[in-house]
Design a protein around this motif. Structure first.
Motif, mmCIF file in Angstrom:
data_model
loop_
_atom_site.group_PDB
_atom_site.id
_atom_site.type_symbol
_atom_site.label_atom_id
_atom_site.label_comp_id
_atom_site.label_asym_id
_atom_site.label_seq_id
_atom_site.Cartn_x
_atom_site.Cartn_y
_atom_site.Cartn_z
ATOM 1 N N THR A 1 0.831 -1.201 0.000
ATOM 2 C CA THR A 1 0.000 0.000 0.000
ATOM 3 C C THR A 1 0.864 1.248 0.000
ATOM 4 O O THR A 1 2.052 1.199 0.332
ATOM 5 C CB THR A 1 -0.928 0.038 1.236
ATOM 6 N N VAL A 2 0.248 2.365 -0.367
ATOM 7 C CA VAL A 2 0.886 3.680 -0.282
ATOM 8 C C VAL A 2 -0.081 4.633 0.413
ATOM 9 O O VAL A 2 -1.242 4.300 0.641
ATOM 10 C CB VAL A 2 1.273 4.225 -1.682
ATOM 11 N N SER A 3 0.404 5.810 0.712
ATOM 12 C CA SER A 3 -0.404 6.848 1.371
ATOM 13 C C SER A 3 -0.971 6.369 2.701
ATOM 14 O O SER A 3 -2.153 6.546 2.991
ATOM 15 C CB SER A 3 -1.549 7.315 0.458
ATOM 16 N N GLY A 4 -0.134 5.732 3.470
ATOM 17 C CA GLY A 4 -0.562 5.287 4.795
ATOM 18 C C GLY A 4 -1.647 4.235 4.765
ATOM 19 O O GLY A 4 -2.487 4.186 5.653
ATOM 20 N N GLY A 5 -1.666 3.390 3.734
ATOM 21 C CA GLY A 5 -2.649 2.323 3.633
ATOM 22 C C GLY A 5 -3.918 2.719 2.913
ATOM 23 O O GLY A 5 -4.851 1.923 2.821
ATOM 24 N N LYS A 6 -3.973 3.943 2.380
ATOM 25 C CA LYS A 6 -5.188 4.408 1.704
ATOM 26 C C LYS A 6 -5.314 3.880 0.279
ATOM 27 O O LYS A 6 -6.416 3.754 -0.236
ATOM 28 C CB LYS A 6 -5.242 5.934 1.708
ATOM 29 N N ALA A 7 -4.178 3.602 -0.362
ATOM 30 C CA ALA A 7 -4.209 3.106 -1.748
ATOM 31 C C ALA A 7 -3.502 1.757 -1.822
ATOM 32 O O ALA A 7 -2.349 1.627 -1.433
ATOM 33 C CB ALA A 7 -3.524 4.101 -2.680
ATOM 34 N N LEU A 8 -4.212 0.775 -2.317
ATOM 35 C CA LEU A 8 -3.670 -0.573 -2.445
ATOM 36 C C LEU A 8 -3.021 -0.725 -3.821
ATOM 37 O O LEU A 8 -3.674 -0.558 -4.844
ATOM 38 C CB LEU A 8 -4.793 -1.608 -2.276
ATOM 39 N N ILE A 9 -1.743 -1.053 -3.833
ATOM 40 C CA ILE A 9 -1.016 -1.260 -5.090
ATOM 41 C C ILE A 9 -1.220 -2.698 -5.571
ATOM 42 O O ILE A 9 -1.579 -2.933 -6.712
ATOM 43 C CB ILE A 9 0.493 -0.981 -4.911
ATOM 44 N N ARG A 10 -0.968 -3.638 -4.690
ATOM 45 C CA ARG A 10 -1.198 -5.042 -5.039
ATOM 46 C C ARG A 10 -1.393 -5.850 -3.757
ATOM 47 O O ARG A 10 -0.930 -5.478 -2.693
ATOM 48 C CB ARG A 10 -0.075 -5.608 -5.893
ATOM 49 N N ALA A 11 -2.079 -6.962 -3.936
ATOM 50 C CA ALA A 11 -2.337 -7.860 -2.806
ATOM 51 C C ALA A 11 -2.393 -9.281 -3.337
ATOM 52 O O ALA A 11 -2.741 -9.515 -4.499
ATOM 53 C CB ALA A 11 -3.640 -7.496 -2.118
ATOM 54 N N ASN A 12 -2.061 -10.206 -2.490
ATOM 55 C CA ASN A 12 -2.086 -11.604 -2.887
ATOM 56 C C ASN A 12 -2.283 -12.481 -1.651
ATOM 57 O O ASN A 12 -1.938 -12.101 -0.538
ATOM 58 C CB ASN A 12 -0.781 -11.989 -3.589
ATOM 59 N N LYS A 13 -2.835 -13.639 -1.900
ATOM 60 C CA LYS A 13 -3.082 -14.600 -0.823
ATOM 61 C C LYS A 13 -2.709 -15.987 -1.350
ATOM 62 O O LYS A 13 -3.111 -16.377 -2.444
ATOM 63 C CB LYS A 13 -4.558 -14.569 -0.443
ATOM 64 N N VAL A 14 -1.926 -16.720 -0.558
ATOM 65 C CA VAL A 14 -1.522 -18.078 -0.919
ATOM 66 C C VAL A 14 -1.877 -18.996 0.243
ATOM 67 O O VAL A 14 -1.619 -18.676 1.402
ATOM 68 C CB VAL A 14 -0.001 -18.151 -1.217
ATOM 69 N N GLU A 15 -2.474 -20.131 -0.087
ATOM 70 C CA GLU A 15 -2.821 -21.130 0.931
ATOM 71 C C GLU A 15 -2.239 -22.474 0.523
ATOM 72 O O GLU A 15 -2.195 -22.801 -0.660
ATOM 73 C CB GLU A 15 -4.336 -21.268 1.064
#
Length: 174
Positions: free
Chosen positions: A122-136
């Motif tokens: 994230t950027v801007s203190g968590g206000k904008a999400l650039i990328r996310a991923n989840k692995v199980e």
């Protein structure tokens, strides 16, 4: 962590108090100390169960790459029971489950370790999400122990490292 330390300090103070003062004189103080210790321990257990849940690791790293970016990595785990599956038709000879797991029967399957890794940039203190991923991923506990019951640390670390690489690589490709 604070609740645990507070409970330990209450227990130590109660023990020291009852050691220095005679039993008859210290009964009320010990009763209050034991009650306070039980209350703190119950609050801690409730916090762990209801708030933390299955979370085993939370990591956060800030970097400067044209702007301040925050990477957050969260790992959670739980023990699961695999669901019995009907055997797939196969022409190859199969070995009974008890060959690999001596205690296994047709109704008993050994428990599995289920690990979930979440990654967010994230950027801007968590206000904008650039990328996310989840692995199980899920593996049988027996995969990480030798025949004497010792943890095969190298195999476990390799599995977790592969999951971390996968979550970061897949997050970059999005």
């Amino acid at each position: 962590l604070g609740l645990g330390w507070a409970a330990v300090l209450v227990a130590a103070a109660t023990g020291l108090y009852s050691w220095k003062i005679s039993f008859q004189e210290s009964r009320l103080g010990v009763f209050i100390g034991v009650t306070l210790y039980a209350l703190l321990s119950a609050i801690q257990m409730g916090y762990i169960y209801f708030v933390e849940g299955n979370t085993v690791f939370v990591g956060k790293r800030k970097t400067l790459d044209k702007r301040i970016q925050t990477e957050r990595l969260t790992a959670s785990s739980k023990t699961t029971r695999p669901k019995p599956q009907s055997p797939a038709p196969s022409t190859a000879p199969t070995l009974p489950l008890s060959t690999f797991y001596p205690r296994a029967t047709s109704t008993y399957l050994p428990p599995h370790y289920h690990l979930t890794v979440n990654y967010a940039l994230t950027v801007s203190g968590g206000k904008a999400l650039i990328r996310a991923n989840k692995v199980e991923d899920e593996r049988c506990y027996a995969d990480f122990f030798d025949s004497k019951g010792n943890l095969d640390e190298a195999r476990f670390v390799a599995w977790v490292s592969a999951m971390l690489e996968k979550v970061e690589d897949e997050g970059k490709s999005q």
